[in-house]
Design a protein around this motif. Structure first.
Motif, short mmCIF file in Angstrom:
data_model
loop_
_atom_site.label_atom_id
_atom_site.label_comp_id
_atom_site.label_asym_id
_atom_site.label_seq_id
_atom_site.Cartn_x
_atom_site.Cartn_y
_atom_site.Cartn_z
N LEU A 1 3.39 8.21 -10.01
CA LEU A 1 3.02 7.66 -8.71
C LEU A 1 2.54 6.22 -8.86
CD1 LEU A 1 2.63 8.30 -5.68
CD2 LEU A 1 0.27 8.93 -6.22
N GLY A 2 3.09 5.36 -8.01
CA GLY A 2 2.67 3.96 -8.00
C GLY A 2 2.38 3.49 -6.58
N MET B 1 0.42 1.63 -11.21
CA MET B 1 0.71 3.01 -11.54
C MET B 1 -0.56 3.78 -11.87
SD MET B 1 3.91 2.70 -11.11
CE MET B 1 4.44 4.36 -11.55
N ALA B 2 -0.63 5.01 -11.37
CA ALA B 2 -1.77 5.88 -11.68
C ALA B 2 -1.36 6.78 -12.84
CB ALA B 2 -2.14 6.72 -10.47
N VAL B 3 -1.99 6.60 -13.99
CA VAL B 3 -1.65 7.37 -15.19
C VAL B 3 -2.93 7.94 -15.79
CG1 VAL B 3 -0.58 7.29 -17.47
CG2 VAL B 3 0.30 5.82 -15.64
N THR C 1 -4.69 2.33 -14.57
CA THR C 1 -3.72 1.88 -13.55
C THR C 1 -2.98 0.63 -14.04
OG1 THR C 1 -5.50 0.66 -12.47
CG2 THR C 1 -4.97 2.84 -11.58
N PRO C 2 -2.03 0.80 -14.97
CA PRO C 2 -1.24 -0.36 -15.40
C PRO C 2 -0.30 -0.80 -14.28
CG PRO C 2 -0.32 1.66 -16.30
CD PRO C 2 -1.59 2.04 -15.61
N GLY D 1 0.79 -1.23 0.00
CA GLY D 1 0.00 0.00 0.00
C GLY D 1 0.82 1.28 0.00
N ASP D 2 2.14 1.15 0.14
CA ASP D 2 3.00 2.34 0.08
C ASP D 2 2.87 3.01 -1.28
OD1 ASP D 2 3.94 1.85 2.59
OD2 ASP D 2 6.04 1.61 2.03
#
Length: 274
Positions: free
Chosen positions: A229-230, A245-247, A255-256, A220-221
């Motif tokens: 940001l991942g 990853m949030a893209v 979120t790939p 969860g980090d």
């Protein structure tokens, strides 16, 4: 200066025999007050004909080795231990030995009511601070691991940096001593290594990974990779960290998942352990 420590080999042998299901010991023990490096000594003993299961223990190292070629400060009073083994693994799977060792030791310490978690990929943490670390070295032939040495360092009564913690002081702050001596700690670590390698060999990497992730303090980090940001969602069988990853793609959030190799990002300390 660290506390001068004498190691009682017979106490370690007696404890191992009492705690194991089998009366025989799969280890041959080599105990030293001070060494340059327990890993290097284990390799030297292998060259001299030592059999797998050779264990080297020192209460001080003068040239200890950490990950990525760093020096591992090893003042008197800590536990510095290496085990030589001949695993049946592909070279690409070498990190599974580190995952197995980290899980096995952490799980064994938890049985003693020491609340240890794992910081990816190879650190043992207690109350958010580093209690110990693992360094696995291998010899490879034709894509197979022919020999491996697993090195473990645990802070017992030695001085530690601000991000570290030693077990003796922690036990004092808890007003109980589940691990009363360095020899009992060494036994706990060896039993943990044995159980971790047994899990990997008998139950397989998927079972081991599920147990490893249960003790992983990084789940969860949020971390940045190349300014993106991942979120940590797991670990691959090769020991890589899985990140979602949030893209943003125009108006849509996708979120790939990617994975990053050990040594490519730093996750830091001082989080609450499992």
């Amino acid at each position: 200066m660290g506390t001068a420590v004498e190691f009682n080999q017979q106490l370690l042998v007696n404890t191992l025999k009492a705690e194991r299901e089998h009366s025989y010991l799969p280890f041959s023990l080599h105990i030293f007050d001070s060494l340059t490096s327990t890993n290097q000594t284990a390799w030297n003993l292998l060259k001299q004909g030592a059999k797998p299961g050779c264990v080297v223990i020192a209460t001080q190292q003068t040239a200890g080795k950490g990950q990525w070629g760093r020096q591992w400060l090893s003042p008197s009073g800590g536990l510095y231990l290496s085990v030589a083994i001949t695993p049946k693994l592909e070279a690409t799977e070498s990190y599974q030995l580190t995952l197995a060792t980290a899980w096995g030791i952490a799980a064994q310490l938890q049985k003693c009511d020491v609340r240890v978690g794992i910081k990816w990929p190879n650190d043992l943490v207690l109350d958010g601070r580093k209690l110990g670390g693992i360094l696995t070295e291998t010899k490879i032939h034709k894509g197979q691991i022919t020999q491996a040495v697993i090195g473990v360092g645990i802070n017992w009564a030695n001085p530690v940096p601000q991000t570290g913690i030693n077990l003796e002081l922690w036990q004092g702050s808890q007003n109980f001593r589940p691990i009363p001596s360095l020899e009992i700690l060494a036994s706990t670590v060896l039993l943990g290594i044995e159980s971790g390698l047994e899990c990997l060999t008998i139950e397989g990497i998927n079972i081991l990974l599920s147990r490893y992730v249960e003790l992983l303090t990084n789940m969860g980090d949020e971390v940045y990779v190349n300014n993106l940001l991942g979120t940590v969602v797991g670990v691959t069988p090769q020991g890589n960290l899985r990140l979602k990853m949030a893209v943003y793609n125009t108006q849509e959030l996708i979120t790939p998942e990617i994975s990053v190799e050990p040594g490519t990002i730093s996750l830091g300390y001082c989080k609450t352990s499992v």
